[in-house]
Write a protein that holds these residues in place. Structure first.
Motif, mmCIF file in Angstrom:
data_model
loop_
_atom_site.group_PDB
_atom_site.id
_atom_site.type_symbol
_atom_site.label_atom_id
_atom_site.label_comp_id
_atom_site.label_asym_id
_atom_site.label_seq_id
_atom_site.Cartn_x
_atom_site.Cartn_y
_atom_site.Cartn_z
ATOM 1 N N SER A 276 0.830 -1.195 0.000
ATOM 2 C CA SER A 276 0.000 0.000 0.000
ATOM 3 C C SER A 276 0.868 1.251 0.000
ATOM 4 O O SER A 276 0.605 2.192 -0.742
ATOM 5 C CB SER A 276 -0.919 -0.013 1.227
ATOM 6 N N HIS A 277 1.916 1.284 0.832
ATOM 7 C CA HIS A 277 2.813 2.431 0.894
ATOM 8 C C HIS A 277 3.527 2.632 -0.435
ATOM 9 O O HIS A 277 3.705 3.760 -0.901
ATOM 10 C CB HIS A 277 3.825 2.246 2.018
ATOM 11 N N SER A 278 3.957 1.536 -1.044
ATOM 12 C CA SER A 278 4.657 1.617 -2.320
ATOM 13 C C SER A 278 3.746 2.159 -3.413
ATOM 14 O O SER A 278 4.156 2.998 -4.222
ATOM 15 C CB SER A 278 5.177 0.230 -2.708
ATOM 16 N N GLU A 279 2.498 1.714 -3.421
ATOM 17 C CA GLU A 279 1.541 2.186 -4.425
ATOM 18 C C GLU A 279 1.255 3.672 -4.240
ATOM 19 O O GLU A 279 1.161 4.422 -5.223
ATOM 20 C CB GLU A 279 0.248 1.379 -4.325
ATOM 21 N N LYS A 280 1.122 4.114 -2.987
ATOM 22 C CA LYS A 280 0.867 5.527 -2.717
ATOM 23 C C LYS A 280 2.049 6.384 -3.162
ATOM 24 O O LYS A 280 1.875 7.456 -3.741
ATOM 25 C CB LYS A 280 0.594 5.738 -1.222
ATOM 26 N N TRP A 281 3.263 5.898 -2.891
ATOM 27 C CA TRP A 281 4.455 6.662 -3.281
ATOM 28 C C TRP A 281 4.518 6.790 -4.801
ATOM 29 O O TRP A 281 4.786 7.872 -5.342
ATOM 30 C CB TRP A 281 5.716 5.969 -2.759
ATOM 31 N N ASN A 282 4.284 5.690 -5.497
ATOM 32 C CA ASN A 282 4.325 5.718 -6.960
ATOM 33 C C ASN A 282 3.257 6.640 -7.539
ATOM 34 O O ASN A 282 3.495 7.329 -8.543
ATOM 35 C CB ASN A 282 4.153 4.305 -7.521
ATOM 36 N N GLN A 283 2.087 6.673 -6.903
ATOM 37 C CA GLN A 283 1.014 7.536 -7.376
ATOM 38 C C GLN A 283 1.394 9.007 -7.225
ATOM 39 O O GLN A 283 1.193 9.819 -8.139
ATOM 40 C CB GLN A 283 -0.276 7.253 -6.602
ATOM 41 N N HIS B 25 1.887 18.016 0.422
ATOM 42 C CA HIS B 25 2.323 17.460 1.712
ATOM 43 C C HIS B 25 3.269 16.281 1.507
ATOM 44 O O HIS B 25 4.184 16.073 2.312
ATOM 45 C CB HIS B 25 1.102 17.042 2.540
ATOM 46 N N TRP B 26 3.068 15.509 0.470
ATOM 47 C CA TRP B 26 3.965 14.394 0.153
ATOM 48 C C TRP B 26 5.363 14.909 -0.158
ATOM 49 O O TRP B 26 6.359 14.327 0.286
ATOM 50 C CB TRP B 26 3.406 13.615 -1.028
ATOM 51 N N ILE B 27 5.458 15.999 -0.896
ATOM 52 C CA ILE B 27 6.756 16.589 -1.231
ATOM 53 C C ILE B 27 7.467 17.056 0.039
ATOM 54 O O ILE B 27 8.677 16.835 0.214
ATOM 55 C CB ILE B 27 6.568 17.763 -2.210
ATOM 56 N N LYS B 28 6.728 17.670 0.936
ATOM 57 C CA LYS B 28 7.309 18.100 2.210
ATOM 58 C C LYS B 28 7.836 16.901 2.987
ATOM 59 O O LYS B 28 8.912 16.955 3.603
ATOM 60 C CB LYS B 28 6.262 18.855 3.037
#
Length: 265
Positions: free
Chosen positions: A104-111, A140-143
């Protein structure tokens, strides 16, 4: 008068515990040796073994009823599973949960990475504003990525792998948050210059108050730089701002715009 030897009383005569035969231990082992006990009374032992062999369905006879307060309830024991099976199932469950979470974490990061790639394709840079309304999650992901990068460089635990770091750098990702903020404001003043034909932002610009504050800060930092004092201004930034016609002295029109080669004026 019958005299008993000193130090001895008939209450001291305790029956020895009845040992369990080897073939009986094998049966008990099915419910876990941690739940088995060595019983003193042979009737208790025979009752427990009878229940175990019958799968807990056979009712004890009157002579087999357990009267000992320390004895276990056999049907309860039968419901218990061997400890190694319980641990194995728990381990499988934990591993499955961890794999699912990791995926799940990997999919979110790729998205989010794909979102950033689309932003760069549209705007020409990776400087997503923190309060970008179109995709707040991306900002927020970039931060968070900058925070993970800082932790990684400090030798702390970080979810930013070398592969992820390289992928972001290939997009032109800016790790330094201060530099990123400066670049964001520069892009805003450049857009203002494109729209209005000049970069002489009003001292009070209601459409973007933080940009007008940033412009004032650049002028102040430039003045410190010219005086040889400590400043966040650099020659690179001066040249970049001058290239879009940045107004350094709004009240002195004859010295308004500096060319990239006039840094020492």
């Amino acid at each position: 008068l019958i005299m008993h030897p000193l130090g001895h009383h008939h209450f001291d005569d305790v029956l020895e515990p009845t040992p369990i035969a080897v073939h009986d231990i094998k049966i008990v082992d099915r419910v876990g040796l941690d739940d088995a006990r060595f019983f003193r009374d042979s009737q208790i032992r025979s009752c427990i073994l009878a229940l175990l062999k019958s799968g807990g369905n056979e009712k004890p006879t009157t002579s087999q009823k357990i009267q000992h307060q320390d004895s276990y309830d056999a049907p309860t024991i039968l419901k218990r599973r061997p400890l190694n099976e319980e641990l194995a199932d728990k381990s499988d469950s934990d591993n499955s949960s961890q794999c699912s979470t990791s995926k799940s974490h990997s999919e979110k990061w790729n998205q989010r990475f794909q979102d950033l790639a689309q932003f760069r394709s549209k705007h020409g840079h990776c400087l997503v504003p923190l309060d970008w309304p179109e995709n707040p999650a991306l900002a927020h992901w970039i931060k968070h990525q900058r925070g993970q990068h800082k932790a990684k460089n400090s030798g702390l635990h970080s979810t930013l792998t070398d592969a992820r770091e390289q992928a972001l750098e290939n997009l032109g990702f800016v790790w330094d948050s201060h530099r990123a903020t400066w670049e964001e404001r520069f892009n805003e003043i450049a857009e203002y210059q494109t729209m209005h034909g000049h970069s002489n932002l009003p001292s009070r610009y209601d459409a973007n108050p933080r940009l007008s504050t940033w412009v004032k800060c650049q002028r102040r930092q430039f003045k410190l730089f010219q005086q040889g004092k400590k400043s966040h201004m650099t020659k690179e930034r001066i040249a970049k701002l001058s290239s879009i016609g940045f107004v350094w002295y709004p009240r002195q029109t004859s010295r308004n715009v500096l060319s990239p080669g006039s840094l020492l004026l």
